[in-house]
Design a protein around this motif. Structure first.
Motif, short mmCIF file in Angstrom:
data_model
loop_
_atom_site.label_atom_id
_atom_site.label_comp_id
_atom_site.label_asym_id
_atom_site.label_seq_id
_atom_site.Cartn_x
_atom_site.Cartn_y
_atom_site.Cartn_z
N LYS A 171 0.84 -1.20 0.00
CA LYS A 171 0.00 0.00 0.00
C LYS A 171 0.87 1.25 0.00
CE LYS A 171 -3.83 2.46 0.56
NZ LYS A 171 -4.85 2.59 -0.51
N HIS A 224 0.53 5.69 0.32
CA HIS A 224 -0.35 6.82 0.62
C HIS A 224 0.49 8.08 0.78
CE1 HIS A 224 -4.11 8.64 1.73
NE2 HIS A 224 -3.56 9.17 2.80
N LEU A 240 -1.48 2.98 6.38
CA LEU A 240 -0.81 1.95 5.59
C LEU A 240 -0.98 0.57 6.24
CD1 LEU A 240 2.56 3.76 4.72
CD2 LEU A 240 0.61 3.38 3.18
N HIS A 292 -4.02 -1.52 5.75
CA HIS A 292 -4.14 -2.17 4.44
C HIS A 292 -3.14 -3.32 4.30
CE1 HIS A 292 -6.13 1.70 3.73
NE2 HIS A 292 -6.75 1.10 2.73
N SER A 293 -2.62 -3.80 5.41
CA SER A 293 -1.62 -4.87 5.38
C SER A 293 -1.99 -5.97 6.39
CB SER A 293 -0.24 -4.30 5.73
OG SER A 293 -0.11 -4.17 7.15
N GLU A 320 5.00 4.07 2.07
CA GLU A 320 4.52 2.81 1.54
C GLU A 320 4.96 1.68 2.45
OE1 GLU A 320 6.32 2.04 -2.28
OE2 GLU A 320 8.35 2.00 -1.44
N ALA A 340 -5.92 -8.21 -0.68
CA ALA A 340 -5.68 -6.82 -0.30
C ALA A 340 -6.81 -6.40 0.63
CB ALA A 340 -5.63 -5.93 -1.53
#
Length: 274
Positions: A52, A54, A139, A142-143, A204, A214
């Protein structure tokens, strides 16, 4: 929705100083005796796959605050970026923001910036570095990394000005007892990269092997509330896990957090409650 009582440490600067250092010493001891393996390795070469990315604007006009504090914040972020950029989080390792960055001091080059404390916007050495922990939290959501420590402000000081992320989706830090920590419970190795451009803080999370899934993070039930002249803001942060190579098929949905905080301004639209 009752008014918060003052803490003992808020009544006198000496009491506040003692309270802060008592908590800091406790954290230092915890770092020595807990069973966590903290990240130590960095590398300049980026891992093969991006999880990801941002970015966020560096300079924002926040109410009637002094813009010099925003310029100082950029200098503070430069130091933080140098400390964190390239950090590897190997299996079973924990990334600690405060342990990695250290105590912000004038001697290290930090400047006065804006920080939020006890419901007010104030100035402090290293103020503004929460912009980096906010970005890291977004971030991480999203992981597959596990967020095992995260704090957020209990109030919203300024009206939205170009906000693109949901309310209260960030992570505040205050050395060292308000930390932001991520633990890698997977078999993969992750990497945190941060950098500055002329106008943006960018970041990132990368990984050594490509994932077949994801995450999509979204907000629900956002509203402003008014009670007896005081204003509050509430929402929920949710996350969908999707399969990347099966047309984004959703395989899991989870509630990340419910947020509720005092608002220091009058919103344009709100619901009145008893």
């Amino acid at each position: 929705m009752t008014k918060q009582r003052k803490l003992l440490s808020q009544y006198h600067p000496v009491l506040y100083f003692i309270s802060v250092w008592e908590k800091r010493i406790r954290r230092q001891i915890s770092w020595l005796v807990d069973s966590k393996i903290y990240t130590q390795e960095k590398q300049s070469e980026k891992l093969a796959f991006r999880v990801k990315k941002h970015q966020s604007k560096l300079l924002k006009k926040l109410g009637d605050s002094d813009m010099q504090l925003q310029y100082n914040k950029v200098k503070n972020l430069e130091i933080v970026v140098e400390k964190i950029n390239g950090t590897l989080i190997k299996p079973n390792e924990t990334f600690s923001f405060c342990k990695t960055v250290g105590l912000p001091t004038k001697k290290k080059g930090y400047k006065l910036g804006m920080e939020l404390s006890f419901g007010e916007a104030k100035t402090g050495i290293g103020g503004g570095i929460c912009q980096s922990s906010n970005l890291l939290h977004w971030l991480a959501l999203h992981s597959p990394l596990t967020i095992n420590e995260r704090h957020h402000h209990s109030f919203d000081p300024f009206p939205d000005d170009g906000r693109v992320l949901p309310f209260a989706s960030g992570a505040t830090v205050f050395y060292n007892y308000l930390d932001f920590q991520l633990t890698n419970t997977t078999d993969y190795t992750f990497q945190i990269n941060l950098w500055l451009t002329d106008k943006l803080l960018e970041g990132e999370i990368r990984i050594n092997e490509e994932l077949d899934f994801a995450y999509h993070v979204f907000e629900k039930n956002h509203k402003f509330l008014e009670q007896k002249g005081d204003f509050f803001r509430t929402n929920e942060i949710w996350r969908n896990k999707i399969l990347k190579f099966q047309s984004g098929k959703i395989v899991d949905t989870e509630l990340i957090t419910k947020n509720f905080g005092r608002v220091k301004y009058k919103p344009q639209e709100y619901e009145s409650v008893e």
